[in-house]
Design a protein around this motif. Sequence first.
Motif, short mmCIF file in Angstrom:
data_model
loop_
_atom_site.label_atom_id
_atom_site.label_comp_id
_atom_site.label_asym_id
_atom_site.label_seq_id
_atom_site.Cartn_x
_atom_site.Cartn_y
_atom_site.Cartn_z
N THR A 1 -11.06 -6.68 -2.29
CA THR A 1 -10.79 -5.24 -2.37
C THR A 1 -10.01 -4.76 -1.14
OG1 THR A 1 -12.81 -4.88 -3.68
CG2 THR A 1 -11.81 -2.94 -2.63
N LEU A 2 -10.44 -5.23 0.03
CA LEU A 2 -9.74 -4.87 1.27
C LEU A 2 -8.32 -5.41 1.27
CD1 LEU A 2 -12.61 -5.52 3.88
CD2 LEU A 2 -11.75 -3.29 3.08
N ILE A 3 -8.15 -6.65 0.77
CA ILE A 3 -6.81 -7.24 0.69
C ILE A 3 -5.94 -6.46 -0.28
CG2 ILE A 3 -5.52 -9.28 -0.09
CD1 ILE A 3 -7.75 -11.01 1.06
N LEU A 4 -6.54 -6.00 -1.40
CA LEU A 4 -5.78 -5.20 -2.36
C LEU A 4 -5.30 -3.90 -1.73
CD1 LEU A 4 -4.70 -4.74 -5.20
CD2 LEU A 4 -6.96 -3.84 -5.84
N LEU A 5 -6.17 -3.25 -0.97
CA LEU A 5 -5.78 -2.01 -0.27
C LEU A 5 -4.67 -2.31 0.75
CD1 LEU A 5 -9.31 -0.43 0.33
CD2 LEU A 5 -7.60 0.28 -1.36
N PHE A 6 -4.82 -3.43 1.44
CA PHE A 6 -3.81 -3.88 2.40
C PHE A 6 -2.48 -4.13 1.70
CE2 PHE A 6 -2.10 -7.66 4.90
CZ PHE A 6 -1.73 -6.93 6.01
N PHE B 1 -0.89 -0.83 0.72
CA PHE B 1 -0.29 -0.23 1.92
C PHE B 1 1.04 -0.90 2.24
CE2 PHE B 1 0.32 -1.08 6.49
CZ PHE B 1 0.62 0.19 6.94
N THR B 2 1.06 -2.23 2.11
CA THR B 2 2.29 -2.99 2.37
C THR B 2 3.40 -2.59 1.40
OG1 THR B 2 1.01 -4.87 3.17
CG2 THR B 2 3.26 -5.31 2.54
N SER B 3 3.05 -2.49 0.12
CA SER B 3 4.04 -2.13 -0.89
C SER B 3 4.61 -0.73 -0.63
CB SER B 3 3.41 -2.17 -2.28
OG SER B 3 3.11 -3.49 -2.64
N VAL B 4 3.72 0.20 -0.32
CA VAL B 4 4.17 1.57 -0.02
C VAL B 4 5.08 1.57 1.20
CG1 VAL B 4 3.42 3.87 0.70
CG2 VAL B 4 2.18 2.66 -1.10
N SER B 5 4.69 0.78 2.23
CA SER B 5 5.51 0.68 3.44
C SER B 5 6.87 0.09 3.12
CB SER B 5 4.80 -0.21 4.49
OG SER B 5 3.58 0.37 4.88
N GLY B 6 6.88 -0.95 2.27
CA GLY B 6 8.14 -1.58 1.89
C GLY B 6 9.05 -0.64 1.14
N ILE B 7 8.49 0.08 0.16
CA ILE B 7 9.27 1.04 -0.62
C ILE B 7 9.80 2.16 0.28
CG2 ILE B 7 9.15 2.76 -2.46
CD1 ILE B 7 7.03 0.90 -3.79
#
Length: 420
Positions: free
Chosen positions: A398-403, A406-412
């Motif tokens: 679950t923590l990795i999914l949130l991470f 966050f990564t995807s949003v940062s990339g976009i």
Amino acid sequence: MQSEKQTWRSKLSAYVALFLPGIFLLGLNIGTGSVTSMAKAGADYGMSLLWTILASCLTTYFMINLYGRYTLVTGETALQAFKKHIHPAVGIFFIIALTVGVCGSVMGVMGIVADICYEWSKTIVDGGISPLYFALFFITLVYFIFWNGKTEFFERALAVIVAIMSASFILNFFIMMPPPIEILKGLIPKVPDTISGDKSPFLIIASLIGTTVFSGLFIIRTTLVKEAGWVLADIKKQRNDAIFSVTLMFIISGSIMAAAAGTLYVEGIQLSKASQMIELLQPLAGSFATSIFAVGIVSAGVSSQFPNILMLPWLICDYNETKRDMSLPKYRLIVFLISLLGLVVPIFNAQPVFVMIISQALNAIILPLTVISIFYLVNRKDLMGEHKAGKVSNIILTLILLFAIFTSVSGIKGVIELMN
């Protein structure tokens, strides 16, 4: 005497074979994309993003183990599981998404390797040798080995190149390292301020994570585990191999970042193309350190080019559950066409750093689906039996999914800002 020599060689060969899956992943993971992202992060932000590498490596370790354990328990690779237990479209999506990422990587890899060799050649030949010739040379070399070799030969050749790459970057770290206190501070999570005249650090963060927590790693990992013949009794072997791979991943990535942080960042010099490292390090670190860094980059490029050109044929074989025979004409043609992409940057004079960072950021965007897919599979009692994921594993997932989100949003966000 002859028998003793053969016994020694066979023992060494068997020992190296234990780590070949991890070495293959390391070669796939640490390419010029990693070098570019780590070097730019170090030059622009010092060691302040080291925490990103640590978090990414820990995530990668957990995911490698989880995907590997699924294959040990079920005997199925990731793509086969996606096709059978989720939907065939999911498997096809990963094949397409990973191929797009690999194509971008192949373009960037050869562009950066050719650029580095061009700058390096200026110290020997007046005016240097055209980057196009270097790109042609390395593309031909890799394709020649692919045409004539077998999987075992690829893996052993890769082990040698990875060893050269590792030694180069680690030695460079000790020559150009920043103060130890700066390295320790970099382990404290924080997003640095936007530097003057540049975009926000979100795209760099996404590219750092995208090049380390790479979905292709986990999917190819299951193929390697199955091909190695590992079963549930080999779970300790699989774990040790993952530890070896991820530990070296962190050391090499951190060494590259530190080399740029200890030189370019201190001088306030931003990095826009990889070949600048050769130009700028010469007066700052000396010709010896510069040459070592150049050898490391070229080794990283060649080591990642092998898995890159093989990715699509391997994924197709995996999805169709067919024998991985790379001598078939259709696979040789696919590899040839993907290899030719390495000429795009030298011919059209594109910016390889831009190509690589965008490619790595796009890899980060597909990460959430990679996490969700294995989340679903390892929680199915009918598939995993008593090895079904427990509470701790699900909390970490679950923590990795949130991470990952966050990564995807940062990339976009970073890509949007870069386009504006």
